[in-house]
Design a protein around this motif. Sequence first.
Motif, PDB file in Angstrom:
ATOM      1  N   PHE A 208       0.142  11.827  21.246  1.00  0.00           N
ATOM      2  CA  PHE A 208      -1.231  12.130  20.819  1.00  0.00           C
ATOM      3  C   PHE A 208      -2.236  11.767  21.907  1.00  0.00           C
ATOM      4  O   PHE A 208      -3.190  12.542  22.186  1.00  0.00           O
ATOM      5  CB  PHE A 208      -1.544  11.380  19.529  1.00  0.00           C
ATOM      6  N   ALA A 209      -2.035  10.616  22.547  1.00  0.00           N
ATOM      7  CA  ALA A 209      -2.984  10.185  23.570  1.00  0.00           C
ATOM      8  C   ALA A 209      -2.958  11.124  24.777  1.00  0.00           C
ATOM      9  O   ALA A 209      -4.030  11.521  25.289  1.00  0.00           O
ATOM     10  CB  ALA A 209      -2.667   8.760  24.000  1.00  0.00           C
ATOM     11  N   PHE A 210      -1.825  11.523  25.254  1.00  0.00           N
ATOM     12  CA  PHE A 210      -1.777  12.344  26.461  1.00  0.00           C
ATOM     13  C   PHE A 210      -2.052  13.818  26.168  1.00  0.00           C
ATOM     14  O   PHE A 210      -2.446  14.567  27.080  1.00  0.00           O
ATOM     15  CB  PHE A 210      -0.432  12.176  27.166  1.00  0.00           C
ATOM     16  N   VAL A 211      -1.888  14.261  24.943  1.00  0.00           N
ATOM     17  CA  VAL A 211      -2.333  15.609  24.585  1.00  0.00           C
ATOM     18  C   VAL A 211      -3.849  15.682  24.645  1.00  0.00           C
ATOM     19  O   VAL A 211      -4.429  16.659  25.168  1.00  0.00           O
ATOM     20  CB  VAL A 211      -1.795  15.999  23.197  1.00  0.00           C
ATOM     21  N   ILE A 212      -4.507  14.668  24.100  1.00  0.00           N
ATOM     22  CA  ILE A 212      -5.967  14.627  24.184  1.00  0.00           C
ATOM     23  C   ILE A 212      -6.407  14.546  25.645  1.00  0.00           C
ATOM     24  O   ILE A 212      -7.384  15.199  26.062  1.00  0.00           O
ATOM     25  CB  ILE A 212      -6.515  13.445  23.373  1.00  0.00           C
ATOM     26  N   THR A 213      -5.710  13.762  26.455  1.00  0.00           N
ATOM     27  CA  THR A 213      -6.041  13.665  27.884  1.00  0.00           C
ATOM     28  C   THR A 213      -5.894  15.023  28.564  1.00  0.00           C
ATOM     29  O   THR A 213      -6.734  15.424  29.399  1.00  0.00           O
ATOM     30  CB  THR A 213      -5.122  12.638  28.555  1.00  0.00           C
ATOM     31  N   HIS A 214      -4.843  15.733  28.222  1.00  0.00           N
ATOM     32  CA  HIS A 214      -4.634  17.060  28.798  1.00  0.00           C
ATOM     33  C   HIS A 214      -5.769  18.009  28.436  1.00  0.00           C
ATOM     34  O   HIS A 214      -6.301  18.759  29.295  1.00  0.00           O
ATOM     35  CB  HIS A 214      -3.294  17.630  28.314  1.00  0.00           C
ATOM     36  N   VAL A 215      -6.191  18.020  27.194  1.00  0.00           N
ATOM     37  CA  VAL A 215      -7.270  18.915  26.760  1.00  0.00           C
ATOM     38  C   VAL A 215      -8.589  18.548  27.439  1.00  0.00           C
ATOM     39  O   VAL A 215      -9.372  19.426  27.863  1.00  0.00           O
ATOM     40  CB  VAL A 215      -7.394  18.891  25.230  1.00  0.00           C
ATOM     41  N   ILE A 216      -8.842  17.261  27.571  1.00  0.00           N
ATOM     42  CA  ILE A 216     -10.089  16.817  28.206  1.00  0.00           C
ATOM     43  C   ILE A 216     -10.115  17.236  29.672  1.00  0.00           C
ATOM     44  O   ILE A 216     -11.143  17.732  30.181  1.00  0.00           O
ATOM     45  CB  ILE A 216     -10.268  15.303  28.048  1.00  0.00           C
ATOM     46  N   LEU A 217      -9.029  17.058  30.391  1.00  0.00           N
ATOM     47  CA  LEU A 217      -8.994  17.427  31.812  1.00  0.00           C
ATOM     48  C   LEU A 217      -9.162  18.934  31.996  1.00  0.00           C
ATOM     49  O   LEU A 217      -9.848  19.391  32.932  1.00  0.00           O
ATOM     50  CB  LEU A 217      -7.685  16.956  32.438  1.00  0.00           C
TER      51      LEU A 217
ATOM     52  N   SER B  81     -10.722  20.953  29.882  1.00  0.00           N
ATOM     53  CA  SER B  81     -12.078  21.338  29.465  1.00  0.00           C
ATOM     54  C   SER B  81     -13.101  21.016  30.539  1.00  0.00           C
ATOM     55  O   SER B  81     -14.147  21.680  30.618  1.00  0.00           O
ATOM     56  CB  SER B  81     -12.441  20.652  28.157  1.00  0.00           C
ATOM     57  N   GLN B  82     -12.837  20.018  31.345  1.00  0.00           N
ATOM     58  CA  GLN B  82     -13.759  19.707  32.431  1.00  0.00           C
ATOM     59  C   GLN B  82     -13.748  20.785  33.509  1.00  0.00           C
ATOM     60  O   GLN B  82     -14.742  20.986  34.217  1.00  0.00           O
ATOM     61  CB  GLN B  82     -13.407  18.356  33.059  1.00  0.00           C
ATOM     62  N   GLN B  83     -12.643  21.479  33.621  1.00  0.00           N
ATOM     63  CA  GLN B  83     -12.526  22.510  34.647  1.00  0.00           C
ATOM     64  C   GLN B  83     -12.968  23.884  34.134  1.00  0.00           C
ATOM     65  O   GLN B  83     -13.726  24.602  34.801  1.00  0.00           O
ATOM     66  CB  GLN B  83     -11.083  22.597  35.160  1.00  0.00           C
ATOM     67  N   THR B  84     -12.495  24.247  32.949  1.00  0.00           N
ATOM     68  CA  THR B  84     -12.754  25.600  32.435  1.00  0.00           C
ATOM     69  C   THR B  84     -13.550  25.629  31.150  1.00  0.00           C
ATOM     70  O   THR B  84     -13.798  26.721  30.621  1.00  0.00           O
ATOM     71  CB  THR B  84     -11.415  26.315  32.202  1.00  0.00           C
ATOM     72  N   GLY B  85     -13.900  24.503  30.593  1.00  0.00           N
ATOM     73  CA  GLY B  85     -14.590  24.480  29.312  1.00  0.00           C
ATOM     74  C   GLY B  85     -13.624  24.200  28.168  1.00  0.00           C
ATOM     75  O   GLY B  85     -12.396  24.377  28.268  1.00  0.00           O
ATOM     76  N   PHE B  86     -14.187  23.758  27.052  1.00  0.00           N
ATOM     77  CA  PHE B  86     -13.357  23.314  25.924  1.00  0.00           C
ATOM     78  C   PHE B  86     -12.611  24.483  25.295  1.00  0.00           C
ATOM     79  O   PHE B  86     -11.414  24.396  25.007  1.00  0.00           O
ATOM     80  CB  PHE B  86     -14.231  22.602  24.896  1.00  0.00           C
ATOM     81  N   LEU B  87     -13.300  25.589  25.032  1.00  0.00           N
ATOM     82  CA  LEU B  87     -12.653  26.727  24.385  1.00  0.00           C
ATOM     83  C   LEU B  87     -11.582  27.347  25.280  1.00  0.00           C
ATOM     84  O   LEU B  87     -10.512  27.735  24.807  1.00  0.00           O
ATOM     85  CB  LEU B  87     -13.705  27.772  23.995  1.00  0.00           C
ATOM     86  N   ASN B  88     -11.907  27.446  26.573  1.00  0.00           N
ATOM     87  CA  ASN B  88     -10.905  27.991  27.489  1.00  0.00           C
ATOM     88  C   ASN B  88      -9.693  27.061  27.613  1.00  0.00           C
ATOM     89  O   ASN B  88      -8.561  27.527  27.796  1.00  0.00           O
ATOM     90  CB  ASN B  88     -11.531  28.215  28.859  1.00  0.00           C
TER      91      ASN B  88
END
Length: 480
Positions: free
Chosen positions: A231-240, A242-249
């Motif tokens: 759970f922790a590293f899935v959230i980390t993956h999504v955050i990283l 989203s910083q590059q392409t945005g949350f939806l992308n």
Amino acid sequence: MTPGGGSGPMKDCEYSQISTHSSSSPMESPHKKKKSVPKRKWEVFPGRNKFFCNGRIMMARQTGVFYLTLVLILVTSGLFFAFDCPYLSEKITPAIPAIGGILFFFVMGTLLRTSFSDPGVLPRATPDEAADLERQIGNTEDIANGCSSGGYRPPPRTKEVIINGQTVKLKYCFTCKIFRPPRASHCSLCDNCVERFDHHCPWVGNCVGKRNYRFFYMFILSLSFLTVFIFAFVITHVILRSQQTGFLNALKDSPASVLEAVVCFFSVWSIVGLSGFHTYLISSNQTTNEDIKGSWSNKRGKENYNPYSYGNIFTNCCAALCGPLSPSLIDRRGFIQPDTPQLAGPSNGITMYGATQSQSNMAAATPLLQSEPSITSEELPLPGKTSLSGPCATLTLGQPTPPSSMPNLTSDSGLTDIIPLKEEHEGHQFLTPEEAPSPPGLLPSGSPIAHSRTMHVLSLASQDSLHEDSVRGLVKLSSV
């Protein structure tokens, strides 16, 4: 040897040696049963369990939830290693997939060890043990309450034992026919008495007891770490992302991360909470069954203080997790002892159990115990003697017994009556003077009959001498 007098043809009477090893009577050959293939004990196990791999794997009968547990762990971990670990190992560190793999294999190993092992099933009493115990209980109840009425089932029977100053009641199990040892209980789903019974867990598809509790605890503890880790590293993956392409992308680029995050979010609370609860039970040396019933208290001043606690958290944890693992009591892969084949007794009522070699040799060496029937006084009436004492005794080759008396036979008419005996009874196998062996040393020196071990030649000198010798031979057989 030449025929005497030359008046009659020579007749050879050959006697075959009696073999004491090759010949066997129906009395000596017991009835042989067909050998049945021995069964394993798990094949006739009375509890409601399923066995696989020739009894090596033991599970409860209801295993549907267990397969759901496997699917959730395999699918969630597989998606994590396939979609999240490549990006995380590149952006953060390669140690993330390595740690995740170690946790995954540890979770799967402890899960399978918990699900496929004997939780500590107590063997049921044999019919003899159950009858003896019922007899003891019945005598005790009759003494205490008088004669009980037939068909009345007494209340739950108990015994009291003292453990570390506390009185513990041992309940009688009407299904297993035993007094359950301390901390044991009967599982209604598996229909077994389990030693140090904790609970029946459908998520692992087995009971949790003395022999698999430590593996169950390590499973839920490691699963808690794995769930939090994913759970922790899935959230980390999504955050990283989203910083590059945005949350939806980021969600579009990695849709598997969303599924992983949802599964871990809803399961982490129950798993972590269950791990904390069992950590408390281990530190106080209690079981889930005892805690739910409120059997013991952790305070020493109270009357129901836990007698199984060592008084130290560290010692209690070591006793539950590091103590020796007791062997299985049911021996599910052992063979069932086949029934001992019963020897069939002879038809004449003579028991042949334990017959010695000398007795069998004696029976085989006796001519009258073979297929030829014996000659008795009732079958051969002799003139000049009203009756004989009884049936003719057995005659053993090489060990003659002299007759006790020689009756006087002077009637010529009686001799002529006995001569056609063999012709009248050709359908029956009676011994005739020509076929019966004459013991050496009992005939006159001038007798025309000469004795030999394997061959006897009868010389027919005259009709009168043949009659006299025939009667003498019959009388000898009857007297012996």
